[in-house]
Design a protein around this motif. Structure first.
Motif: not given
Length: 215
Positions: A77-103
């Motif tokens: 018997r369990f309940a897990v709560v997931v928290t996700v930061a709200s992020r806009p579309v943004r460059p990837s860490a290596d600047d090779t592309g973009f990460l989709e916005a979180t939703s």
């Protein structure tokens, strides 16, 4: 949905180092069940981008689930709560592309994948588990992209005391829900999944002291 979340869903507790350390690095608040819940609390692990920025994580409530064959008598018997930061579309860490916005879909995907990670149909041979998990994970991904579809219904639950609309669905493995903490100035999305604990009576609030989750 954010592509980095798909490859690294929030799936299981970890014993490497202090679990709380990753949570303390987050630039957004964490959510869990409110003070009306008086049972055990525990931490999962955080998910981070390639540059180390914490993107999501989860807090657990009830009995820590294990990956094993379960019978009706053994179901945790369990309940897990997931928290996700709200992020806009943004460059990837290596600047090779973009990460989709979180939703909200990101939160739904992480919650669905988390539930599957703790599910093992008792009639299934261990050798077939990965194929089953891959198939069900793809279904969870598709469902998370269609939150207005027939597989979901609306459930109103309190978030920091304010009635909040969530998308909700049940399956033979448990339940999943997802929504946004609209009143939070930092902007986060909330997902949750569980089994053996009803989702209908839950209420969420900001975690004021992570020590409550350190056992």
């Amino acid at each position: 949905m954010e592509t980095t979340s798909r490859s690294e869903p929030e799936t299981a507790p970890t014993d490497d180092g202090r679990k709380v350390d990753g949570y303390l690095l987050a630039a957004f608040p964490w959510y869990g069940l409110d003070e009306a819940y008086t049972g055990p609390r525990w931490l999962m692990r955080v998910g981070a981008a390639a540059d180390g920025t914490v993107e999501h994580g989860a807090t657990g409530h009830g009995e820590e689930p294990t990956i094993r064959v379960e019978t009706a008598k053994e179901t945790h018997r369990f309940a897990v709560v997931v928290t996700v930061a709200s992020r806009p579309v943004r460059p990837s860490a290596d600047d090779t592309g973009f990460l989709e916005a979180t939703s909200v879909s990101t939160a739904a995907w992480l919650a669905g994948a988390g539930l599957l990670a703790h599910t093992w149909p008792s009639q299934m041979d261990r050798s077939l588990r990965q194929d089953w998990l891959d198939q069900q994970t793809m279904i969870a991904w598709e469902l998370a992209d269609e939150l207005d579809g027939e597989g979901w219904s609306e459930l109103i639950l309190p978030v920091d005391g304010a009635p909040t609309a969530f998308r909700y669905r049940e399956s033979e493995y448990g339940w999943v829900l997802a929504g946004s903490a609209d009143g939070d100035p930092e902007g986060v999305h909330i997902g949750a999944y569980g089994r053996g604990m009803s989702a209908y009576g839950l209420a969420f609030s900001i975690v004021k002291d992570l020590a409550a989750y350190e056992g």
